[in-house]
Scaffold this active site. Structure first.
Site, mmCIF file in Angstrom:
data_model
loop_
_atom_site.group_PDB
_atom_site.id
_atom_site.type_symbol
_atom_site.label_atom_id
_atom_site.label_comp_id
_atom_site.label_asym_id
_atom_site.label_seq_id
_atom_site.Cartn_x
_atom_site.Cartn_y
_atom_site.Cartn_z
ATOM 1 C CE1 TYR A 210 -3.284 -2.642 0.048
ATOM 2 C CE2 TYR A 210 -3.888 -2.670 2.367
ATOM 3 C CZ TYR A 210 -3.844 -2.628 1.836
ATOM 4 O OH TYR A 210 -4.984 -3.932 1.781
ATOM 5 C CD1 TRP B 44 -14.397 -13.408 -6.071
ATOM 6 C CD2 TRP B 44 -13.411 -14.919 -5.527
ATOM 7 N NE1 TRP B 44 -15.212 -14.467 -5.554
ATOM 8 C CE2 TRP B 44 -14.306 -15.726 -5.189
ATOM 9 C CE3 TRP B 44 -12.235 -15.983 -4.797
ATOM 10 C CZ2 TRP B 44 -14.711 -16.441 -4.212
ATOM 11 C CZ3 TRP B 44 -12.341 -17.137 -4.481
ATOM 12 C CH2 TRP B 44 -13.893 -17.292 -3.599
ATOM 13 C CG ASP C 54 -6.514 -3.559 11.345
ATOM 14 O OD1 ASP C 54 -5.699 -4.821 11.130
ATOM 15 O OD2 ASP C 54 -5.772 -2.878 12.005
ATOM 16 C CG PHE C 55 -7.634 -10.061 8.840
ATOM 17 C CD1 PHE C 55 -6.717 -10.403 9.455
ATOM 18 C CD2 PHE C 55 -8.074 -10.137 7.628
ATOM 19 C CE1 PHE C 55 -5.831 -10.336 8.416
ATOM 20 C CE2 PHE C 55 -7.139 -9.844 6.901
ATOM 21 C CZ PHE C 55 -6.231 -10.180 7.053
ATOM 22 N NE ARG D 217 -4.514 -14.892 -4.701
ATOM 23 C CZ ARG D 217 -3.434 -14.873 -5.922
ATOM 24 N NH1 ARG D 217 -2.860 -13.902 -5.549
ATOM 25 N NH2 ARG D 217 -3.816 -16.008 -6.507
ATOM 26 C CG HIS E 259 0.126 -16.776 1.768
ATOM 27 N ND1 HIS E 259 -1.671 -16.578 1.609
ATOM 28 C CD2 HIS E 259 0.690 -15.358 1.028
ATOM 29 C CE1 HIS E 259 -1.644 -14.526 0.410
ATOM 30 N NE2 HIS E 259 0.018 -14.532 0.437
ATOM 31 C CG ASP E 260 -0.089 -11.871 3.205
ATOM 32 O OD1 ASP E 260 1.135 -12.437 2.447
ATOM 33 O OD2 ASP E 260 -1.305 -11.254 2.798
#
Length: 228
Positions: free
Chosen positions: A147, A164, A189-190, A205, A208-209
């Site tokens: 970002y 998608w 922002d989970f 996705r 994996h981060d």
């Protein structure tokens, strides 16, 4: 008949030069080659492409011929001139007007992912990502690189939507989701924001981060929020 050594040398060349193929694809997307040819009513020669893109004659001709050799473009010679048009692959996935275009994801890959992979040896040595070396942002601030500008943020989010558009239907069709009336495709922002209540959460996705601890914490949050 090719010997095992010939096959091994062919593989070596294929692997070592693979980045060149990627860069041809990325450059043609960035310059708008596939968009131009998609909008043209007929095949264009290199001079017409040069005039409309404002690029160099020699460089454009080499790029077009290389794209043709990679089956990204079709070429027809008429009157001693080469005329270019999109292949089915480039019409479907590389021109921005296609409903399943992957252009934004490819440009994100070119400008972010590709730069990170240039520091793979350092990443293996140190056991951490190389955002500081690639982008000048701390390695802990994962999305500061993605970002780093409004344009890059939009390209990344649009790129995810593009992926998608190709994979989404088959992914969802692979499962019987009829027992889940309300499905949440998790974003935002989970780690901090309240999670919306749902019967099923899709994490595309995401895991994996993050480290195992971060992922465990996120999955625990979802488990507490998810309907029984």
């Amino acid at each position: 008949m090719a010997s095992p050594q010939d096959h091994a040398y062919h593989l070596l060349n294929e692997y070592s030069n693979g980045f060149m193929v990627s860069q041809v694809l990325f450059a043609a997307c960035e310059l708008g080659v596939f968009d131009l040819l998609a909008e043209a009513p007929e095949p264009l020669d290199s001079a017409a492409v040069v005039a409309r893109l404002g690029t160099s004659s020699h460089g454009t001709e080499l790029l077009l011929d290389t794209c043709a050799s990679l089956k990204l473009l079709k070429v027809e010679v008429r009157g001693g001139k080469a005329f270019y048009q999109n292949t089915e692959l480039s019409s479907t996935y590389l021109s921005r007007g296609s409903p399943v275009s992957q252009r934004n994801m490819l440009l994100y890959t070119a400008r972010t992912t590709y730069r990170c992979w240039g520091h793979l040896a350092e990443a293996v040595r140190e056991g951490k990502n190389q955002y500081l070396q690639a982008f000048g942002v701390p390695s802990e601030e994962l999305f500061s690189a993605i970002y780093r500008s409004e344009g890059e943020r939009l390209r990344f989010t649009r790129g995810l939507q593009e992926v998608w558009s190709v994979c989404g239907r088959s992914v969802l069709a692979a499962f019987d989701l009829s027992q889940f009336p309300l499905i949440c495709d998790l974003g935002g922002d989970f780690f901090k924001d309240p999670l919306p209540e749902a019967d099923l959460y899709i994490l595309a996705r995401i895991l994996h981060d993050w480290t195992d601890d971060k992922c465990s914490g996120l999955l625990q949050r979802i488990r507490r929020t998810c309907k029984p």
